[in-house]
Write a protein that holds these residues in place. Structure first.
Motif, PDB file in Angstrom:
ATOM      1  N   GLU A  92      12.573  17.492   6.927  1.00  0.00           N
ATOM      2  CA  GLU A  92      11.896  18.712   6.102  1.00  0.00           C
ATOM      3  C   GLU A  92      11.189  19.647   6.913  1.00  0.00           C
ATOM      4  O   GLU A  92      10.370  19.454   7.664  1.00  0.00           O
ATOM      5  CB  GLU A  92      11.049  18.104   5.018  1.00  0.00           C
ATOM      6  N   SER A 129       4.977  10.522   2.609  1.00  0.00           N
ATOM      7  CA  SER A 129       4.927  11.883   2.030  1.00  0.00           C
ATOM      8  C   SER A 129       3.447  12.428   2.369  1.00  0.00           C
ATOM      9  O   SER A 129       3.293  13.516   1.764  1.00  0.00           O
ATOM     10  CB  SER A 129       4.997  11.911   0.483  1.00  0.00           C
ATOM     11  N   THR A 130       2.423  11.698   3.031  1.00  0.00           N
ATOM     12  CA  THR A 130       1.274  12.152   3.263  1.00  0.00           C
ATOM     13  C   THR A 130       1.014  12.671   4.642  1.00  0.00           C
ATOM     14  O   THR A 130      -0.211  12.786   4.967  1.00  0.00           O
ATOM     15  CB  THR A 130       0.097  11.199   2.431  1.00  0.00           C
ATOM     16  N   MET A 142       4.589  18.790  -4.072  1.00  0.00           N
ATOM     17  CA  MET A 142       4.842  17.567  -3.767  1.00  0.00           C
ATOM     18  C   MET A 142       5.704  17.045  -4.708  1.00  0.00           C
ATOM     19  O   MET A 142       5.416  17.155  -5.986  1.00  0.00           O
ATOM     20  CB  MET A 142       3.625  16.764  -3.416  1.00  0.00           C
ATOM     21  N   ASN A 200       5.575   6.413  -0.043  1.00  0.00           N
ATOM     22  CA  ASN A 200       4.194   7.348  -0.535  1.00  0.00           C
ATOM     23  C   ASN A 200       3.719   8.065   0.749  1.00  0.00           C
ATOM     24  O   ASN A 200       3.183   8.790   0.859  1.00  0.00           O
ATOM     25  CB  ASN A 200       3.403   6.642  -1.473  1.00  0.00           C
ATOM     26  N   LYS A 207      11.497  11.922   6.457  1.00  0.00           N
ATOM     27  CA  LYS A 207      11.714  10.814   5.239  1.00  0.00           C
ATOM     28  C   LYS A 207      13.060  10.174   5.237  1.00  0.00           C
ATOM     29  O   LYS A 207      13.508   9.630   6.347  1.00  0.00           O
ATOM     30  CB  LYS A 207      11.090  11.476   4.079  1.00  0.00           C
ATOM     31  N   ARG A 210       9.007  17.040   9.097  1.00  0.00           N
ATOM     32  CA  ARG A 210       8.672  15.721   8.337  1.00  0.00           C
ATOM     33  C   ARG A 210       9.900  14.995   8.288  1.00  0.00           C
ATOM     34  O   ARG A 210      10.948  15.376   7.738  1.00  0.00           O
ATOM     35  CB  ARG A 210       7.936  15.772   7.340  1.00  0.00           C
ATOM     36  N   SER A 255      11.200  21.445  -6.672  1.00  0.00           N
ATOM     37  CA  SER A 255      11.793  20.661  -5.544  1.00  0.00           C
ATOM     38  C   SER A 255      13.160  20.774  -6.040  1.00  0.00           C
ATOM     39  O   SER A 255      13.488  19.881  -6.949  1.00  0.00           O
ATOM     40  CB  SER A 255      11.279  19.308  -5.484  1.00  0.00           C
ATOM     41  N   ASN A 299      15.301  20.939   2.954  1.00  0.00           N
ATOM     42  CA  ASN A 299      15.388  19.360   3.325  1.00  0.00           C
ATOM     43  C   ASN A 299      16.771  19.382   4.006  1.00  0.00           C
ATOM     44  O   ASN A 299      17.712  19.873   3.295  1.00  0.00           O
ATOM     45  CB  ASN A 299      15.116  18.447   2.075  1.00  0.00           C
ATOM     46  N   ASP A 312       5.826  10.770  -6.677  1.00  0.00           N
ATOM     47  CA  ASP A 312       5.664   9.322  -6.051  1.00  0.00           C
ATOM     48  C   ASP A 312       6.505   8.474  -6.373  1.00  0.00           C
ATOM     49  O   ASP A 312       6.915   8.486  -7.580  1.00  0.00           O
ATOM     50  CB  ASP A 312       3.994   9.012  -6.117  1.00  0.00           C
TER      51      ASP A 312
END
Length: 455
Positions: free
Chosen positions: A320, A307-308, A1, A304, A316, A314, A102, A183, A4
């Motif tokens: 992703e 991201s959970t 990950m 944040n 954002k 996903r 990342s 991504n 944050d």
């Protein structure tokens, strides 16, 4: 990950939540590729897991890599938990010590491959003297969960306390799995929706193509991608195939509404993570969060929280892709090439949407349920997933050839699809090859995997 975020700008309306996603839109000429991969460290002598502390632990690995690269440390309660580069890349540690790169946003797959090679070379120079190697498998093949070290990250302690309340395999996901993700950018809400729908529907194809986690606790686990199967019993509130993405009118607002209904894990204030697991982001917006009375949401809280959640794709400020087990460097490059070819050429994206257009929600869910066990032998709409994968790869190849991004040897990005094309041609995933090795030359002993499936 990734690290944050910290943006204390207050959020006062639902429109601001929606605008946060829209702010990720980029013009096509600025589309980039960000590749992330996790790898499981082990001691080459004895094949033991690597703890955080100690002269040869994960902390020492991070500190040494920081000196090697010049990247800045990321800390949590006095512990180094990652590194950050000025170019946008980062290194982080997952709950069980999985070591993640990342990658920075880069213009083409050639650049992501160069980044990966540089990272592995630098990591090897530091890890070698420490006696550390890295597995290229999607799941820890030997150690039980209680034998796996736990990393000192505050958000992970909160997640570890909450996971067993919402699924039986969340701790296995956290501590014992490893993935590769890519991504991808979008230029508009409509572009995001098209890419979301195509990539969600094709995510089980990626799960099959990249299946590489057939061992658990030293023996075959009955799956080709146990990592993917684990996600099916982790937390139904925040995982899955996002059926709403295929409904008329889907867009930023619908995704934001879904995200608002997903229970929170934490609220970060300064360097402190406050455990609010199970709480509602809507209550934080209204200043009615029981654990933090009067505290109101900020931009960083929303980022944040985004991201959970862990759906198969996903959203954002980019999309992703989350369906693949990690593999060797060639497979990491192949994953970036696969999705770049499909999603970054309009003709390829049209073809991909046409490929999956007749699948309904039940078929998409059945694919996700079956692909982890059967891989390319899974069937959908009367066809094998292997046949679908062959067509998807042909689409990706045409998309990459149309992009015509060439390296110093004059090759376009389609060169990186070759490992996937070999898998489809043989009809055998990497997991099936490993299982044959286990039953044959390895004589049903897992230890040879530490000598062959490594970075």
């Amino acid at each position: 990950m990734a690290r944050d975020t910290s943006d204390t700008t207050p959020l006062t309306s639902r429109d601001e939540l929606i605008a946060w996603f829209a702010a990720g839109e980029k013009p096509r000429e600025r589309f980039a590729i960000g590749t992330e991969h996790e790898k499981i460290p082990f001691y080459r002598e004895g094949n033991a897991p690597v703890p955080y502390e100690g002269d040869g632990g994960v902390r020492a690995l991070l500190e040494g890599l920081g000196r090697e690269t010049g990247w800045a440390p990321i800390e949590d309660a006095g512990n180094i938990i990652g590194l950050a580069s000025d170019e946008g890349g980062a290194i982080s540690i997952e709950p069980g010590g999985q070591f993640e790169l990342s990658g920075a946003p880069l213009p083409d797959v050639h650049a992501t491959v160069a980044e990966l090679e540089a990272h592995l070379a630098a990591t090897g120079r530091v890890a070698g003297p420490l006696g550390i190697g890295f597995l290229t498998l999607g799941m820890s093949p030997k150690w039980r969960r209680d034998q796996t070290p736990v990393m000192p990250k505050s958000r992970y302690r909160i997640m570890a306390g909450y996971m067993p309340k919402v699924g039986s395999l969340g701790l296995d996901m956290m501590l014992r799995t490893a993935t590769v993700q890519v991504n991808m950018d979008f230029c508009s809400e409509a572009d995001m929706v098209r890419k979301m729908r195509a990539s969600l529907a094709l995510q089980p194809v990626a799960t099959a193509l990249f299946a590489n986690s057939p061992f658990t606790d030293g023996k075959p686990n009955g799956f080709l991608s146990r990592r993917s199967e684990i996600w099916r019993d982790t937390d139904a509130d925040r995982t899955g195939m996002l059926p709403q993405a295929f409904a008329p009118g889907f867009g930023y607002e619908a995704y934001a509404e879904w995200l608002l209904d997903v229970p929170m894990y934490f609220v970060k204030r300064g360097d402190t993570y406050h455990d609010v697991s199970g709480a509602s982001f809507r209550d934080l917006m209204d200043g009615r969060l029981p654990q933090l009375p009067g505290e109101r949401a900020t931009v960083s809280d929303w980022a944040n929280h985004a991201s959970t959640v862990f759906p198969e794709v996903r959203l954002k400020r980019f999309l992703e892709m989350r369906g693949a087990d990690v593999g060797d460097p060639a497979m990491i490059a192949a994953q970036a090439a696969f999705w770049t070819g499909i999603l970054y050429d309009d003709g390829a994206l049209d073809a991909a949407l046409a490929l999956v257009a007749e699948w309904d929600e039940a078929e998409r869910e059945a694919l996700r349920a079956t692909a982890p066990r059967l891989g390319l032998a899974t069937t959908v709409d009367g066809r094998s997933l292997g046949a679908v994968a062959a067509e998807a790869l042909a689409i990706a190849r045409r998309g990459l050839q149309a992009r015509a991004r060439r390296d110093g040897l004059g090759r376009d990005e389609s060169v990186y699809l070759q490992p996937l094309e070999a898998i489809v041609a043989s009809g055998r995933t990497h997991a099936e090859v490993l299982l044959a090795e286990f039953d044959g030359p390895w004589r049903r002993c897992i230890n040879p995997v530490f000598g062959t499936q490594t970075f």
